[in-house]
Motif scaffolding. Sequence first.
Motif, mmCIF file in Angstrom:
data_model
loop_
_atom_site.group_PDB
_atom_site.id
_atom_site.type_symbol
_atom_site.label_atom_id
_atom_site.label_comp_id
_atom_site.label_asym_id
_atom_site.label_seq_id
_atom_site.Cartn_x
_atom_site.Cartn_y
_atom_site.Cartn_z
ATOM 1 N N GLU A 273 -9.483 7.608 -7.788
ATOM 2 C CA GLU A 273 -10.502 8.582 -7.395
ATOM 3 C C GLU A 273 -11.758 8.483 -8.254
ATOM 4 O O GLU A 273 -12.838 8.898 -7.846
ATOM 5 C CB GLU A 273 -9.914 10.000 -7.486
ATOM 6 C CG GLU A 273 -8.748 10.232 -6.538
ATOM 7 C CD GLU A 273 -8.125 11.601 -6.736
ATOM 8 O OE1 GLU A 273 -8.689 12.395 -7.523
ATOM 9 O OE2 GLU A 273 -7.087 11.883 -6.111
ATOM 10 N N CYS A 281 -15.915 5.104 2.695
ATOM 11 C CA CYS A 281 -14.492 5.468 2.740
ATOM 12 C C CYS A 281 -13.949 5.603 1.323
ATOM 13 O O CYS A 281 -14.449 4.991 0.377
ATOM 14 C CB CYS A 281 -13.682 4.408 3.489
ATOM 15 S SG CYS A 281 -14.209 4.152 5.193
ATOM 16 N N ALA A 282 -12.891 6.368 1.195
ATOM 17 C CA ALA A 282 -12.220 6.526 -0.096
ATOM 18 C C ALA A 282 -11.038 5.562 -0.175
ATOM 19 O O ALA A 282 -10.455 5.188 0.843
ATOM 20 C CB ALA A 282 -11.738 7.959 -0.261
ATOM 21 N N ILE A 283 -10.706 5.149 -1.380
ATOM 22 C CA ILE A 283 -9.445 4.443 -1.593
ATOM 23 C C ILE A 283 -8.639 5.255 -2.588
ATOM 24 O O ILE A 283 -9.164 5.717 -3.612
ATOM 25 C CB ILE A 283 -9.647 2.985 -2.056
ATOM 26 C CG1 ILE A 283 -8.287 2.269 -2.080
ATOM 27 C CG2 ILE A 283 -10.371 2.880 -3.395
ATOM 28 C CD1 ILE A 283 -8.385 0.767 -1.985
ATOM 29 N N ARG A 284 -7.375 5.480 -2.280
ATOM 30 C CA ARG A 284 -6.573 6.406 -3.080
ATOM 31 C C ARG A 284 -5.093 6.090 -2.914
ATOM 32 O O ARG A 284 -4.688 5.276 -2.076
ATOM 33 C CB ARG A 284 -6.830 7.847 -2.629
ATOM 34 C CG ARG A 284 -6.471 8.111 -1.156
ATOM 35 C CD ARG A 284 -6.738 9.558 -0.771
ATOM 36 N NE ARG A 284 -6.425 9.840 0.643
ATOM 37 C CZ ARG A 284 -5.229 10.185 1.098
ATOM 38 N NH1 ARG A 284 -4.185 10.278 0.240
ATOM 39 N NH2 ARG A 284 -5.032 10.454 2.383
ATOM 40 N N HIS A 354 -1.414 5.654 10.616
ATOM 41 C CA HIS A 354 -2.182 4.432 10.372
ATOM 42 C C HIS A 354 -2.090 3.427 11.514
ATOM 43 O O HIS A 354 -2.328 2.229 11.320
ATOM 44 C CB HIS A 354 -1.715 3.775 9.067
ATOM 45 C CG HIS A 354 -0.242 3.433 9.053
ATOM 46 N ND1 HIS A 354 0.732 4.395 8.940
ATOM 47 C CD2 HIS A 354 0.401 2.246 9.142
ATOM 48 C CE1 HIS A 354 1.935 3.798 8.951
ATOM 49 N NE2 HIS A 354 1.750 2.498 9.084
ATOM 50 N N ILE A 451 -4.751 2.405 6.576
ATOM 51 C CA ILE A 451 -6.017 3.110 6.798
ATOM 52 C C ILE A 451 -5.733 4.361 7.619
ATOM 53 O O ILE A 451 -5.224 4.282 8.740
ATOM 54 C CB ILE A 451 -7.031 2.208 7.527
ATOM 55 C CG1 ILE A 451 -7.297 0.951 6.689
ATOM 56 C CG2 ILE A 451 -8.332 2.962 7.787
ATOM 57 C CD1 ILE A 451 -8.222 -0.047 7.349
ATOM 58 N N GLN A 452 -6.038 5.488 7.043
ATOM 59 C CA GLN A 452 -5.728 6.771 7.685
ATOM 60 C C GLN A 452 -6.623 7.009 8.896
ATOM 61 O O GLN A 452 -7.850 6.871 8.821
ATOM 62 C CB GLN A 452 -5.898 7.915 6.682
ATOM 63 C CG GLN A 452 -5.456 9.263 7.216
ATOM 64 C CD GLN A 452 -5.513 10.330 6.139
ATOM 65 O OE1 GLN A 452 -6.439 10.378 5.345
ATOM 66 N NE2 GLN A 452 -4.498 11.189 6.117
ATOM 67 N N THR A 455 -9.982 9.934 8.927
ATOM 68 C CA THR A 455 -10.782 9.910 7.696
ATOM 69 C C THR A 455 -11.240 8.507 7.321
ATOM 70 O O THR A 455 -12.267 8.340 6.655
ATOM 71 C CB THR A 455 -9.978 10.478 6.509
ATOM 72 O OG1 THR A 455 -8.883 9.592 6.212
ATOM 73 C CG2 THR A 455 -9.448 11.867 6.819
ATOM 74 N N ASP A 457 -9.685 6.833 5.187
ATOM 75 C CA ASP A 457 -9.211 6.616 3.818
ATOM 76 C C ASP A 457 -8.314 5.379 3.762
ATOM 77 O O ASP A 457 -7.441 5.183 4.611
ATOM 78 C CB ASP A 457 -8.399 7.809 3.317
ATOM 79 C CG ASP A 457 -9.262 8.990 2.930
ATOM 80 O OD1 ASP A 457 -10.498 8.886 3.079
ATOM 81 O OD2 ASP A 457 -8.716 10.013 2.472
ATOM 82 N N HIS A 458 -8.535 4.548 2.748
ATOM 83 C CA HIS A 458 -7.666 3.409 2.475
ATOM 84 C C HIS A 458 -6.625 3.879 1.451
ATOM 85 O O HIS A 458 -6.982 4.218 0.315
ATOM 86 C CB HIS A 458 -8.468 2.231 1.924
ATOM 87 C CG HIS A 458 -9.376 1.591 2.932
ATOM 88 N ND1 HIS A 458 -10.189 2.303 3.802
ATOM 89 C CD2 HIS A 458 -9.587 0.274 3.224
ATOM 90 C CE1 HIS A 458 -10.859 1.449 4.568
ATOM 91 N NE2 HIS A 458 -10.518 0.211 4.241
ATOM 92 N N VAL A 459 -5.371 3.901 1.854
ATOM 93 C CA VAL A 459 -4.319 4.496 1.016
ATOM 94 C C VAL A 459 -3.359 3.402 0.562
ATOM 95 O O VAL A 459 -2.764 2.693 1.391
ATOM 96 C CB VAL A 459 -3.548 5.595 1.779
ATOM 97 C CG1 VAL A 459 -2.551 6.285 0.856
ATOM 98 C CG2 VAL A 459 -4.518 6.610 2.381
#
Length: 496
Positions: A273, A281-284, A354, A451-452, A455, A457-459
């Motif tokens: 974070e 995009c976020a990666i988390r 995903h 990938i969500q 959102t 988001d890359h998880v």
Amino acid sequence: MTVGGVILDESALLEKSSGLLPAAHPVLRKLRHSNIPTGISYGPGLEPHKVRLLKEIAMQYSIHCFILDASFIDDAINEVILAWCDIGGTILYLASDNKKDIFPKLSKRGWLVAVMNVEGSSACESSSMVYINKLQELPLTICHLNKKATGNSVVTVGYIMKPSREEDFAKRGAFPMCPTQNGLIFMPLTFELPLSPQLQEVDVLLHKATDEIMSIDLNSSLHSSNKITYSRGMQELQRYMEHHQDLCVIDPLNSIYPVLDRLKIQQILLALEDLKTGSCCAIRGPHYLKVDDFNQTGLTQMLSEAKLALPSIVKPQVACGVADAHSMAIVFRVEDFKDLTVPLPAIIQEYVDHSSTLYKFYVLGEKVYHAVKSSTPNADTLMKISGSNEPKPLLFDSLKSLPTSKQNPNSVDDNSSKSTEHCLDLDLVTTAANFLIRKLELTVFGFDVVIQEGTGDHVIVDVNYLPSFKEVPNEVAIPAFWDAIKKKFEVKGRNK
């Protein structure tokens, strides 16, 4: 001159009872993928049932079978030359001492003779003869001879892992016994011989210590080797590493401990974070909760505080090395936790919709590669798979099978927009990969990204040590693998 070909005489392979020596199959497996032509030989007059056995073994390992007749040695040698053409080295012939009549004739023609079952010999050598006591010593002897012939510029990599994993790497050409393009020789180590003499021959130790775990004590942190019980052979190897700190190890045991612990990995992923990226995009890591008891009071509140909605995926805290590390469940209702059979302590992890698409990333030194694979479907499809108005937990072993649509196990999720390659923000994941390289200090590792939906988001849902990276083409992956090892050795040398 390096060893360019190996011929094993029947006297070195067969027991007196006419069966194959127990060590024969492991040695032949190693030679088959060693990048050195290999053959089996026998003399005229050998009993027909023994000849049949040798030919079956030769066919099994896709190697040649030759007749070596001492009375017509030139014809026999010409047959070998025709079969192997230009091998770029000398031929090593292994036989027991009872074949000594043929030894001078082969030596005179430039072959190197290795004599087996000479008690007390243990891999000593003269100008044209090598003496070994056991068949298991042959691969070590070949690597020793090749290192001697090519000089100190070649780096010997001793490796040890379970046979099936070794086979997966070796059949892709990852473990040649002759020098690679960047100067590496791969020497297979074995717990069946004393370790110290073997390790004195190597410059780099490559291991998969998790193959040798007997048990893990989770009552305390996994950060200490005292919490892990290894096999006797691995314990001996561990002691050697502790007393030879100058040995280049891929990778030190302290570096792999976090990857054994899903809780520790989740805690490391929290720091994603703080990464500064230019991506929208976020990666988390996924949201998570550690539990020691599925019946503990206040679980619903704890799930809410951890930002966990249902369904969630439940995984053992121990990530690998023990039999049930991959026994998992997808849970749809809070009341179903109480009868769950997933080993404790466990990690309840966010289930990310995903679109059945998983991105497998592989880090080889400083290089990052990825492949796209099918994965589990979205939550609504999973509920249909469960098959009732009150869906039951889906139990599975992640190494063997994943929950998929019953109608078409290979299809992507029908009820969601299809996730495609261009959705992946490669720069974002590469930034995360570089973060993990610095944080984990591992030379070769992998991680999984989903990938969500909604959102973007890359998880990162999983991290693992020394994966097979089999989805990356051999012509790309194997040179990168070798380069990663060579660079680690060079860095270790500069830091001495």
